[in-house]
Design a protein around this motif. Structure first.
Motif, mmCIF file in Angstrom:
data_model
loop_
_atom_site.group_PDB
_atom_site.id
_atom_site.type_symbol
_atom_site.label_atom_id
_atom_site.label_comp_id
_atom_site.label_asym_id
_atom_site.label_seq_id
_atom_site.Cartn_x
_atom_site.Cartn_y
_atom_site.Cartn_z
ATOM 1 N N LEU A 82 30.549 10.130 102.157
ATOM 2 C CA LEU A 82 31.831 9.451 102.353
ATOM 3 C C LEU A 82 32.274 9.547 103.816
ATOM 4 C CD1 LEU A 82 34.395 8.038 101.345
ATOM 5 C CD2 LEU A 82 35.289 10.299 100.714
ATOM 6 N N ASN A 83 32.257 10.715 104.376
ATOM 7 C CA ASN A 83 32.710 10.873 105.767
ATOM 8 C C ASN A 83 31.822 10.138 106.756
ATOM 9 O OD1 ASN A 83 35.045 12.309 105.219
ATOM 10 N ND2 ASN A 83 33.977 14.269 105.227
ATOM 11 N N GLU A 84 30.522 10.152 106.528
ATOM 12 C CA GLU A 84 29.608 9.406 107.406
ATOM 13 C C GLU A 84 29.899 7.909 107.338
ATOM 14 O OE1 GLU A 84 25.516 12.044 107.408
ATOM 15 O OE2 GLU A 84 26.006 10.891 105.610
ATOM 16 N N ALA A 85 30.151 7.396 106.135
ATOM 17 C CA ALA A 85 30.456 5.974 105.975
ATOM 18 C C ALA A 85 31.754 5.603 106.678
ATOM 19 C CB ALA A 85 30.530 5.620 104.495
ATOM 20 N N LYS A 86 32.760 6.457 106.537
ATOM 21 C CA LYS A 86 34.039 6.193 107.188
ATOM 22 C C LYS A 86 33.922 6.248 108.705
ATOM 23 C CE LYS A 86 37.634 8.209 105.330
ATOM 24 N NZ LYS A 86 38.493 9.193 104.645
ATOM 25 N N ASN A 87 33.161 7.194 109.220
ATOM 26 C CA ASN A 87 32.955 7.274 110.668
ATOM 27 C C ASN A 87 32.216 6.054 111.197
ATOM 28 O OD1 ASN A 87 34.266 9.745 110.956
ATOM 29 N ND2 ASN A 87 32.389 10.931 110.692
ATOM 30 N N LEU A 88 31.257 5.577 110.443
ATOM 31 C CA LEU A 88 30.490 4.406 110.864
ATOM 32 C C LEU A 88 31.326 3.128 110.778
ATOM 33 C CD1 LEU A 88 27.709 3.413 111.794
ATOM 34 C CD2 LEU A 88 27.109 3.130 109.387
ATOM 35 N N SER A 89 32.165 3.029 109.752
ATOM 36 C CA SER A 89 32.984 1.839 109.531
ATOM 37 C C SER A 89 33.919 1.569 110.703
ATOM 38 C CB SER A 89 33.804 1.985 108.245
ATOM 39 O OG SER A 89 34.959 1.184 108.279
ATOM 40 N N GLY A 90 34.774 2.514 110.988
ATOM 41 C CA GLY A 90 35.734 2.326 112.070
ATOM 42 C C GLY A 90 36.904 1.415 111.721
ATOM 43 N N PHE A 91 36.998 0.926 110.483
ATOM 44 C CA PHE A 91 38.093 0.048 110.063
ATOM 45 C C PHE A 91 39.011 0.800 109.110
ATOM 46 C CE2 PHE A 91 34.717 -2.980 111.128
ATOM 47 C CZ PHE A 91 35.403 -3.813 112.009
ATOM 48 N N LYS A 92 40.287 0.894 109.466
ATOM 49 C CA LYS A 92 41.248 1.666 108.674
ATOM 50 C C LYS A 92 41.312 1.173 107.228
ATOM 51 C CE LYS A 92 46.006 3.198 108.577
ATOM 52 N NZ LYS A 92 47.137 2.544 108.072
ATOM 53 N N ASP A 93 41.411 -0.155 107.026
ATOM 54 C CA ASP A 93 41.547 -0.676 105.657
ATOM 55 C C ASP A 93 40.283 -0.436 104.834
ATOM 56 O OD1 ASP A 93 40.061 -2.575 107.087
ATOM 57 O OD2 ASP A 93 41.070 -4.295 106.172
ATOM 58 N N PHE A 94 39.121 -0.544 105.449
ATOM 59 C CA PHE A 94 37.877 -0.290 104.716
ATOM 60 C C PHE A 94 37.748 1.195 104.375
ATOM 61 C CE2 PHE A 94 33.284 0.219 104.116
ATOM 62 C CZ PHE A 94 33.073 -0.772 103.174
ATOM 63 N N ASN A 95 38.136 2.052 105.314
ATOM 64 C CA ASN A 95 38.092 3.487 105.050
ATOM 65 C C ASN A 95 39.042 3.874 103.919
ATOM 66 O OD1 ASN A 95 36.198 3.681 107.029
ATOM 67 N ND2 ASN A 95 37.499 4.722 108.500
ATOM 68 N N GLU A 96 40.206 3.231 103.866
ATOM 69 C CA GLU A 96 41.133 3.465 102.754
ATOM 70 C C GLU A 96 40.508 3.005 101.439
ATOM 71 O OE1 GLU A 96 44.630 1.405 104.077
ATOM 72 O OE2 GLU A 96 45.222 3.043 105.426
ATOM 73 N N ALA A 97 39.768 1.905 101.475
ATOM 74 C CA ALA A 97 39.075 1.416 100.282
ATOM 75 C C ALA A 97 38.015 2.428 99.832
ATOM 76 C CB ALA A 97 38.438 0.054 100.558
ATOM 77 N N LEU A 98 37.291 2.992 100.781
ATOM 78 C CA LEU A 98 36.300 4.009 100.433
ATOM 79 C C LEU A 98 36.966 5.224 99.795
ATOM 80 C CD1 LEU A 98 33.950 3.902 103.568
ATOM 81 C CD2 LEU A 98 33.472 3.009 101.275
ATOM 82 N N ASP A 99 38.121 5.620 100.315
ATOM 83 C CA ASP A 99 38.855 6.746 99.727
ATOM 84 C C ASP A 99 39.290 6.433 98.300
ATOM 85 O OD1 ASP A 99 38.650 8.511 101.889
ATOM 86 O OD2 ASP A 99 40.481 7.725 102.832
ATOM 87 N N LYS A 100 39.736 5.211 98.048
ATOM 88 C CA LYS A 100 40.136 4.807 96.692
ATOM 89 C C LYS A 100 38.942 4.824 95.758
ATOM 90 C CE LYS A 100 44.003 1.950 98.169
ATOM 91 N NZ LYS A 100 44.510 0.591 98.333
ATOM 92 N N CYS A 101 37.790 4.373 96.232
ATOM 93 C CA CYS A 101 36.573 4.414 95.420
ATOM 94 C C CYS A 101 36.193 5.859 95.098
ATOM 95 C CB CYS A 101 35.419 3.724 96.141
ATOM 96 S SG CYS A 101 35.573 1.940 96.259
ATOM 97 N N HIS A 102 36.278 6.709 96.088
ATOM 98 C CA HIS A 102 35.948 8.118 95.878
ATOM 99 C C HIS A 102 36.875 8.750 94.839
ATOM 100 C CE1 HIS A 102 34.338 12.045 96.821
ATOM 101 N NE2 HIS A 102 35.553 12.486 97.032
ATOM 102 N N ALA A 103 38.157 8.437 94.925
ATOM 103 C CA ALA A 103 39.129 8.967 93.958
ATOM 104 C C ALA A 103 38.807 8.472 92.551
ATOM 105 C CB ALA A 103 40.541 8.569 94.363
ATOM 106 N N LYS A 104 38.415 7.211 92.420
ATOM 107 C CA LYS A 104 38.065 6.647 91.125
ATOM 108 C C LYS A 104 36.829 7.339 90.561
ATOM 109 C CE LYS A 104 38.399 3.738 87.697
ATOM 110 N NZ LYS A 104 39.504 3.773 86.741
ATOM 111 N N ILE A 105 35.843 7.575 91.395
ATOM 112 C CA ILE A 105 34.614 8.253 90.954
ATOM 113 C C ILE A 105 34.948 9.643 90.413
ATOM 114 C CG2 ILE A 105 32.455 9.317 91.755
ATOM 115 C CD1 ILE A 105 32.264 6.891 93.746
ATOM 116 N N LYS A 106 35.810 10.356 91.094
ATOM 117 C CA LYS A 106 36.195 11.700 90.654
ATOM 118 C C LYS A 106 36.950 11.656 89.319
ATOM 119 C CE LYS A 106 38.063 14.265 93.811
ATOM 120 N NZ LYS A 106 38.715 14.824 95.006
ATOM 121 N N GLU A 107 37.619 10.545 89.063
ATOM 122 C CA GLU A 107 38.407 10.345 87.853
ATOM 123 C C GLU A 107 37.535 10.050 86.634
ATOM 124 O OE1 GLU A 107 41.061 6.653 87.138
ATOM 125 O OE2 GLU A 107 41.938 7.754 88.824
ATOM 126 N N ILE A 108 36.401 9.423 86.866
ATOM 127 C CA ILE A 108 35.532 8.954 85.776
ATOM 128 C C ILE A 108 34.813 10.131 85.117
ATOM 129 C CG2 ILE A 108 33.493 7.564 85.230
ATOM 130 C CD1 ILE A 108 34.334 5.640 87.436
#
Length: 108
Positions: A82-108
């Motif tokens: 997750l952190n590597e993807a966010k560092n590579l992305s560099g886009f705030k909105d996309f990084n927020e989307a990745l965080d939401k996906c991560h939260a959903k995965i933890k929920e499942i």
């Protein structure tokens, strides 16, 4: 999207076209999607237009058996934390989307 196609159908088609992965090798979380809107400038006519990209969360079944085959639209592919993807992305909105996906995965 192609004419008559839903955003979900377009996502499955694009995943097949751009990564070589069909819906038979994915488990899609159908009740979870993220939409990102941003402006892009067309390289042909120089006009700026709003673009909507819709993402679904999915698990790749048997990742060691299902190989990603990229289309010529892409230059590289790699699995990242997750952190590597966010560092590579560099886009705030996309990084927020990745965080939401991560939260959903933890929920499942």
């Amino acid at each position: 999207m192609d004419p008559g196609e839903t955003d979900y159908e377009a996502a499955l088609r694009e995943t097949k076209e751009e990564a070589g992965l069909s819906d038979t090798v994915l488990t899609v979380v159908n009740d979870f999607k993220i939409e990102l809107r941003y402006n892009v400038t067309n390289h042909r006519d120089g006009k700026t237009r709003e673009k909507l990209s819709t993402y679904w969360l999915a698990e790749l079944l048997k990742p060691n058996e299902n190989t990603v085959v990229m289309s010529d639209e892409h230059q590289d592919f790699k699995w990242l934390s997750l952190n590597e993807a966010k560092n590579l992305s560099g886009f705030k909105d996309f990084n927020e989307a990745l965080d939401k996906c991560h939260a959903k995965i933890k929920e499942i």
